[in-house]
Enzyme design. Structure first.
Site, PDB file in Angstrom:
ATOM      1  N   TYR A 105       0.839  -1.195   0.000  1.00 55.98           N
ATOM      2  CA  TYR A 105       0.000   0.000   0.000  1.00 55.98           C
ATOM      3  C   TYR A 105       0.879   1.252   0.000  1.00 55.98           C
ATOM      4  CZ  TYR A 105      -3.951  -3.048   1.281  1.00 55.98           C
ATOM      5  OH  TYR A 105      -4.922  -4.024   1.309  1.00 55.98           O
ATOM      6  N   GLY A 165     -17.835  -4.762  -9.052  1.00 53.04           N
ATOM      7  CA  GLY A 165     -16.763  -5.119  -9.967  1.00 53.04           C
ATOM      8  C   GLY A 165     -15.432  -5.152  -9.240  1.00 53.04           C
ATOM      9  N   PHE A 166     -14.360  -4.998  -9.986  1.00 47.00           N
ATOM     10  CA  PHE A 166     -13.030  -4.982  -9.383  1.00 47.00           C
ATOM     11  C   PHE A 166     -12.555  -3.535  -9.358  1.00 47.00           C
ATOM     12  CE2 PHE A 166      -8.354  -5.693  -9.378  1.00 47.00           C
ATOM     13  CZ  PHE A 166      -8.263  -6.479  -8.251  1.00 47.00           C
TER      14      PHE A 166
END
Length: 305
Positions: A52, A220-221
């Site tokens: 991240y 969705g992604f």
């Protein structure tokens, strides 16, 4: 904040986990306020990953919370490793090096939970076991788990890893609920009956592995948030209707929908919005009825057989 046991461990955790993937989008003062808001709401479980922000998110978090020994004992830290540029890597060397980097960035001596991030096609479970043993004996990691793994991948790890795998972080939301839908549509010939994950929901319930839903507001992604989206008018009408009944926000109801499932999940928020963090936390105090849960499920376009 209501709490729960994480998997088979004795670790008492809030039912809401605070995802820190986007904390690098905040300035220092904003990051400090974000962390303080979460703590005031009783959400002291913070989810990280070494990728991240290229590690920057962990550094920003440590500065924002003003990490020291006293602060550390009041919070629960989880991080993930295994994703590298262009590959996945569960080698012993990479896991050990990753944890050292995570601890340095978070300014702590230990992680409460370490998850393996995304399955590695070249995994040698014996190496994972050696890494986990070393991390446990050194006190650097207290509990272990996985992310985005199916039952057989977990079983393969369990053949060698002696530590309980207490969590599995999986994508799940009202609009991304295939792991729920395939269990409803058993023996049907429709698309919802397709088992895409090896019955991971039932597997985790059978083995007391806590599912941590990620992207609980996404469809969705990472295509977008379904709340307020023109793509889901019926779903939003239903959520708004139930929100009005409980006198809470639509954000609260979206999280309450996940918490209503008897699998005892721990949703991972991803928002940096202070009001939404508070709204997510309020979901811990709401229990949707069976009728409301199914009304929301159907409003998302799911058809019961």
């Amino acid at each position: 904040m209501r709490t729960m046991k994480l998997g088979t461990s004795n670790l008492e955790v809030p039912v809401i986990a605070v995802g820190c993937m986007r904390i690098n989008s905040l300035g220092q003062a904003e990051a400090e306020k974000f962390v303080r808001t979460a703590l005031e709401a009783g959400a002291n479980f913070f989810d990280h990953a070494d990728i991240y922000g290229g590690g920057q998110c962990e550094e920003i978090f440590a500065d924002a919370i003003q990490m020291n020994d006293d602060v550390r004992e009041k919070i629960i830290l989880q991080s993930k490793c295994g994703i590298r540029q262009g590959m996945f890597d569960f080698s012993k060397e990479h896991i050990l090096n990753s944890v050292d980097g995570i601890l340095k960035r978070l300014k702590t001596d230990y992680l409460d939970v370490l998850l393996l991030h995304r399955p590695d096609a070249l995994v040698e479970p014996e190496e994972v076991a050696e890494a986990f043993d070393q991390l446990e004996s050194s006190g650097k990691v207290r509990h272990f788990g996985v992310s985005n793994q199916n039952p057989m991948q977990i079983e393969l790890l369990k053949k060698y890893v002696k530590q309980p795998l207490v969590a599995n972080q999986l994508q799940l939301s009202i609009t991304n609920a295939t792991m729920i839908s395939n269990g409803i549509n058993v023996n049907m010939e429709n698309a919802a009956a397709v088992n895409r994950d090896g019955s991971i929901l039932d597997y985790c319930r059978l083995h007391d592995i806590t599912i941590q839903p990620w992207s609980p507001f996404q469809y969705g992604f990472f295509e977008g948030v379904f709340l307020g989206s023109e793509k889901f008018p019926e779903l939003n009408r239903k959520i708004d209707e139930i929100s009005a009944k409980y006198e809470v926000s639509n954000t609260t109801i979206a999280i309450a929908w996940l918490l209503r499932h008897p699998a005892k999940m721990q949703p991972v928020t991803g928002t940096m919005n202070l009001e939404r963090i508070q709204d997510c936390s309020k979901a811990a105090d709401i229990t949707l009825t069976r009728e409301e849960w199914y009304e929301i499920y159907r409003a998302a376009g799911n058809v019961l057989p």
